[in-house]
Structure formats: C-alpha cells, structure tokens
Write a protein that holds these residues in place. Structure first.
Motif, PDB file in Angstrom:
ATOM      1  N   ILE A  32       0.841  -1.205   0.000  1.00  0.00           N
ATOM      2  CA  ILE A  32       0.000   0.000   0.000  1.00  0.00           C
ATOM      3  C   ILE A  32       0.875   1.255   0.000  1.00  0.00           C
ATOM      4  CG2 ILE A  32      -1.663   1.329   1.366  1.00  0.00           C
ATOM      5  CD1 ILE A  32      -2.766  -1.403   2.337  1.00  0.00           C
ATOM      6  N   GLY A  33       1.906   1.254   0.829  1.00  0.00           N
ATOM      7  CA  GLY A  33       2.817   2.403   0.883  1.00  0.00           C
ATOM      8  C   GLY A  33       3.520   2.636  -0.436  1.00  0.00           C
ATOM      9  N   LEU A  34       3.985   1.549  -1.066  1.00  0.00           N
ATOM     10  CA  LEU A  34       4.682   1.675  -2.351  1.00  0.00           C
ATOM     11  C   LEU A  34       3.754   2.211  -3.432  1.00  0.00           C
ATOM     12  CD1 LEU A  34       7.299   1.153  -3.947  1.00  0.00           C
ATOM     13  CD2 LEU A  34       6.435  -1.153  -4.445  1.00  0.00           C
ATOM     14  N   GLY A  35       2.516   1.720  -3.452  1.00  0.00           N
ATOM     15  CA  GLY A  35       1.555   2.198  -4.448  1.00  0.00           C
ATOM     16  C   GLY A  35       1.281   3.685  -4.302  1.00  0.00           C
ATOM     17  N   CYS A  36       1.072   4.141  -3.062  1.00  0.00           N
ATOM     18  CA  CYS A  36       0.842   5.575  -2.816  1.00  0.00           C
ATOM     19  C   CYS A  36       2.069   6.395  -3.192  1.00  0.00           C
ATOM     20  CB  CYS A  36       0.497   5.808  -1.344  1.00  0.00           C
ATOM     21  SG  CYS A  36      -1.082   5.124  -0.826  1.00  0.00           S
ATOM     22  N   PHE A  37       3.245   5.908  -2.837  1.00  0.00           N
ATOM     23  CA  PHE A  37       4.509   6.609  -3.112  1.00  0.00           C
ATOM     24  C   PHE A  37       4.704   6.813  -4.616  1.00  0.00           C
ATOM     25  CE2 PHE A  37       9.077   6.045  -4.136  1.00  0.00           C
ATOM     26  CZ  PHE A  37       9.587   7.181  -3.519  1.00  0.00           C
ATOM     27  N   CYS A 282      -4.088  -4.503  -0.856  1.00  0.00           N
ATOM     28  CA  CYS A 282      -5.162  -4.619   0.134  1.00  0.00           C
ATOM     29  C   CYS A 282      -5.697  -6.040   0.235  1.00  0.00           C
ATOM     30  CB  CYS A 282      -6.297  -3.653  -0.208  1.00  0.00           C
ATOM     31  SG  CYS A 282      -5.869  -1.913   0.043  1.00  0.00           S
ATOM     32  N   PHE A 283      -5.575  -6.839  -0.844  1.00  0.00           N
ATOM     33  CA  PHE A 283      -5.991  -8.247  -0.758  1.00  0.00           C
ATOM     34  C   PHE A 283      -5.152  -8.996   0.274  1.00  0.00           C
ATOM     35  CE2 PHE A 283      -7.740  -7.816  -5.235  1.00  0.00           C
ATOM     36  CZ  PHE A 283      -9.049  -7.886  -4.814  1.00  0.00           C
ATOM     37  N   ILE A 285      -4.375  -7.800   3.063  1.00  0.00           N
ATOM     38  CA  ILE A 285      -5.047  -7.557   4.340  1.00  0.00           C
ATOM     39  C   ILE A 285      -6.112  -8.623   4.567  1.00  0.00           C
ATOM     40  CG2 ILE A 285      -6.542  -5.945   5.596  1.00  0.00           C
ATOM     41  CD1 ILE A 285      -5.103  -3.653   4.245  1.00  0.00           C
ATOM     42  N   VAL A 286      -6.838  -8.972   3.492  1.00  0.00           N
ATOM     43  CA  VAL A 286      -7.841 -10.038   3.601  1.00  0.00           C
ATOM     44  C   VAL A 286      -7.185 -11.331   4.061  1.00  0.00           C
ATOM     45  CG1 VAL A 286      -9.577 -11.373   2.362  1.00  0.00           C
ATOM     46  CG2 VAL A 286      -9.218  -8.970   1.781  1.00  0.00           C
ATOM     47  N   SER A 287      -6.073 -11.698   3.396  1.00  0.00           N
ATOM     48  CA  SER A 287      -5.370 -12.938   3.757  1.00  0.00           C
ATOM     49  C   SER A 287      -4.889 -12.885   5.204  1.00  0.00           C
ATOM     50  CB  SER A 287      -4.173 -13.148   2.824  1.00  0.00           C
ATOM     51  OG  SER A 287      -4.563 -13.146   1.479  1.00  0.00           O
ATOM     52  N   THR A 288      -4.309 -11.750   5.590  1.00  0.00           N
ATOM     53  CA  THR A 288      -3.792 -11.606   6.956  1.00  0.00           C
ATOM     54  C   THR A 288      -4.900 -11.784   7.982  1.00  0.00           C
ATOM     55  OG1 THR A 288      -2.094 -10.052   6.180  1.00  0.00           O
ATOM     56  CG2 THR A 288      -2.592 -10.035   8.527  1.00  0.00           C
ATOM     57  N   LEU A 289      -6.029 -11.118   7.759  1.00  0.00           N
ATOM     58  CA  LEU A 289      -7.108 -11.164   8.740  1.00  0.00           C
ATOM     59  C   LEU A 289      -7.790 -12.528   8.776  1.00  0.00           C
ATOM     60  CD1 LEU A 289      -8.796  -7.651   8.434  1.00  0.00           C
ATOM     61  CD2 LEU A 289      -7.244  -8.485  10.187  1.00  0.00           C
ATOM     62  N   ALA A 392     -11.328  -4.103   2.456  1.00  0.00           N
ATOM     63  CA  ALA A 392     -10.658  -5.407   2.523  1.00  0.00           C
ATOM     64  C   ALA A 392     -10.861  -6.090   3.873  1.00  0.00           C
ATOM     65  CB  ALA A 392      -9.163  -5.233   2.250  1.00  0.00           C
ATOM     66  N   THR A 393     -11.236  -5.319   4.898  1.00  0.00           N
ATOM     67  CA  THR A 393     -11.392  -5.922   6.239  1.00  0.00           C
ATOM     68  C   THR A 393     -12.799  -6.475   6.474  1.00  0.00           C
ATOM     69  OG1 THR A 393     -12.108  -3.821   7.249  1.00  0.00           O
ATOM     70  CG2 THR A 393      -9.725  -4.243   7.140  1.00  0.00           C
ATOM     71  N   LEU A 394     -13.746  -6.167   5.589  1.00  0.00           N
ATOM     72  CA  LEU A 394     -15.145  -6.502   5.882  1.00  0.00           C
ATOM     73  C   LEU A 394     -15.384  -8.008   5.961  1.00  0.00           C
ATOM     74  CD1 LEU A 394     -16.998  -3.841   3.685  1.00  0.00           C
ATOM     75  CD2 LEU A 394     -16.602  -3.817   6.158  1.00  0.00           C
TER      76      LEU A 394
END
Length: 411
Positions: A32-37, A282-283, A285-289, A392-394
């Motif tokens: 996410i940080g790299l994409g924004c950067f 962000c996907f 995040i889905v895997s992590t959660l 992604a957290t829903l």
C-alpha cells in the motif's frame, strides 16, 4: 471504543502470532505504501510536464490560427484584429504570413518555416523577450533581416550577422508552381525555443513576406493566444464561425497537441494501474485477517462468552486490518510528497552522478525532469488507499463475528 482499540492493537502486535501472518501483514503495509509513493510521484511528474508545456511551449506558439481561404489574403484584416482584441478570452492577436522555403548558406540547405510578422504587433508579443534588446531593435528597423531558430543556425553553421539566401515557392494564376522567389537576408538574431521548434522556424517582416508571396491585402491570416490555452479547441470554433472572411481554422491541439494528449493518456493509465497495485496490496489484508481470525478463534470465543457483541468483534478486526492500510498510506504519502517536492534536484544529482541526461533539450521542449505537487491528488490517493483498506477488512471481520463460542470452546 477504548476496548476496541485496545483489543485491535493487542491482536495486531501479539508476539505469539504466526510468523507467516506477520510477513503477509508487513507485505500488505509495504504494498500500500509503495503504491501511494509511486502514484504521487508519477502524477507530480505528469503535472510538471503539463505546466511546462503551458508555460514554455504554449507561451511561444500561437494558440489558434485563422488562415484566409483566398490567396490574396484577408481583406480589412485590421478590422478583424480589432474585433478579436475585444474578446474576453483573447490575450494577444496579430496578423501573419506563413510560407515554407529553403534556406541556403554556401552549399548547405535546410527547409524552414518562415513567418512574416507585423512589427507593431510583434513588439507586444513573446519574441522581444527572447532576444537582447539591441538585436530586436535592429530587426524591427531592418526590413531585409531574419530571425532564425537556434537549431537552424546550428545545422547550417550560421552566426548573427551572416547573410543567407531563401528560396520561396510561387503560385501562378492557374495555381501551378513557377520559379521560386529569392530573398537575400541578414541574420540578426538566434531564437532558442527548446526542442524541435528551434530546428525549423524563422521570422521576417510581414511586408516583405507579402511582397514575396503576392499577398495583395497584406496579411494571409490572423493568429492569437487565449487566456486558457486548454480551451483552444472550443474557442477557435466559436471565434472562427463568427469571422466575416472565409478562413481555415487551426489550433495548437491539432498542430502540437500530441504531447498534451500523451500526458493525459499516461496520467489516466498511471492512475488506474497504481490504484490496482494498491488494491492488490489490500488483498493481503484479507489474507492476513482470515489467518488471524483462524488463529484467534479461542480468544474470540472467550470474548463472546463474556458478553462481547458481534458488532464489537467486527470493529476489532476491521480496525486491526485498517492499521495496515493507515500505516502504509501514511508512509507512502509522506515519502511520495517529500520525493515529489525535490524530484528535479534529485534527478539532476543522479544525472551528474551517472553522467547521463534523461531529457534532451534538442528533442523535448525541456531538458530537466519537472514535478508539480497538487494536494488534491495527494488527498485523493490517500483516500483511495484507506477506503480500499477498510473494504478489505469486511469479509474477515464478519467471518470472525460468526464464530460459535460453544463449538470452539468445546474443542
């Protein structure tokens, strides 16, 4: 809310957490940080090119041209110029004559686009600012003089003060080509427009051009500049249809608009591509959660058996996943803004260090890497990243809320 924040942070920072889950969590934050950067930097570069195009190239070339359909030129062009000068969106108007000829010096020849200018109007234009005052004044007073682009002078090995010969094609009464008109002129100045424009342009007095091209009415056309050059397409049609003489209409988006169109296309592609990069991150995040929910089933069951509502469980895991998005977005936006604000200096240092030049002034209209940060794009980038992180957290959060305490604690 205090309990929700406490549980979310403890679940996220639990040292007993599976190492693979920690790695996926870190990779989502990094992605996410790299994409924004990268998105902020590339949009700033596109903005920089657009601004330099407007401030440099479009400050030199006319925004619109109205060329007479008839070979004799525009009759009563002075009246048409006066009417155009009163238009609220027009900042500069001048008559002109344009012809393509062969410039010769010794045994060297080069095709040049010659523009004839009326000195009364040219004095209010951009050309006087591109030359030393003394050279411009000599050109204004000398009818048999010419100003050439720096690229033309370099190609033919010319210097200020040299005498050159120009061959201009002639049309006979039956529109067939006849013997070319020859003009011997003194080079009184060199104009550096950057890029290709300097390689094929020259300026002479309009009266001389009218005589050489048999323009009976003194002006072949009228060209002008707008307050906003990016409105040239619509304004040119509007103005052209209201002119009394029959004219061919042209604007800079037709003759030189390919660069602007490329900038807009690249901007759109960059925005879509890097938004998808952020979405892919962000996907994770889905895997992590999902893995975190499976690992924390007993803790979730204990909380629910102690009276925790489904809404609290959902918010805990949504907040846990959003932490990744917020941290990645904050780091990416901060570094992207910092880089974008100093990109020209950084690129210059890299060029000196590697001994290369990213942009050549002989090809492009600038010779440096421009950057212009626009804060609304920064806010939009951050907003997109945070919203995608929350979305992604829903699924994992609602999955956690569906855990049956009796079934989990029974095992």
């Amino acid at each position: 809310m205090h309990l929700i924040w406490l549980l979310a942070w403890r679940f996220r920072s639990d040292k007993r957490q599976n190492g693979f889950i920690s790695f996926i969590s870190a990779s989502s934050t990094f992605g996410i940080g790299l994409g924004c950067f990268v998105l902020i930097i590339l949009l700033s570069v596109m903005n920089g090119f657009e601004s330099e195009l407007k401030d440099k190239l479009l400050s030199v070339i006319p925004h619109a041209e109205f060329k007479s359909v008839h070979p004799q030129g525009i009759e009563n062009w002075q009246q048409e110029v006066s009417l155009l000068q009163s238009h609220p969106e027009v900042t500069f108007v001048e008559p002109y004559i344009k012809a393509t000829g062969m410039l010769q010096k010794g045994n060297k020849m080069k095709a040049v686009e010659i523009t004839g200018l009326d000195m009364e109007f040219a004095n209010k234009g951009i050309l006087p600012s591109l030359l030393p005052a003394a050279q411009w004044q000599r050109f204004v007073k000398d009818k048999n003089a010419i100003l050439l682009g720096s690229g033309v002078m370099a190609k033919l090995g010319l210097k200020v003060g040299d005498r050159v010969q120009i061959l201009l094609p002639q049309l006979s009464s039956d529109l067939s080509l006849s013997a070319p008109k020859t003009l011997n002129l003194d080079v009184l100045g060199s104009l550096d427009f950057r890029g290709e424009l300097s390689n094929h342009i020259g300026f002479i007095h309009m009266s001389l051009a009218a005589e050489a091209q048999n323009i009976d009415f003194g002006a072949q056309g009228i060209r002008l500049r707008y307050r906003d050059p990016f409105m040239a397409s619509s304004l040119t049609r509007e103005i052209g249809f209201n002119l009394k003489p029959e004219v061919y209409m042209s604007n800079w988006t037709i003759s030189d608009g390919n660069l602007y169109q490329d900038i807009q296309l690249v901007r759109a592609v960059v925005y879509i591509a890097l938004s998808l990069v952020i979405a892919v991150a962000c996907f994770n995040i889905v895997s992590t959660l999902v893995m975190a929910v499976n690992e924390k089933q007993s803790e979730i069951a204990m909380l629910k058996s102690m009276g925790a509502k489904n809404g609290l469980i959902v918010l805990v895991f949504m907040l846990q996943g959003t932490f990744n998005g917020l941290i990645g977005t904050a780091l990416g936006v901060f570094l992207g803004v910092l880089m974008a604000m100093n990109l020209a200096d950084i690129a210059s240092m890299v060029e000196q260090l590697l001994g290369v030049q990213f942009l050549s002034g002989d090809i492009y209209f600038i010779d440096f890497l421009p950057s212009e940060l626009r804060w609304h794009e920064v806010y939009m980038t951050a907003f997109i990243a945070v919203v995608l992180s929350i979305l992604a957290t829903l699924y994992p959060a609602f999955k956690a809320a569906k855990i049956n305490p009796a079934k989990v604690l029974g095992h």
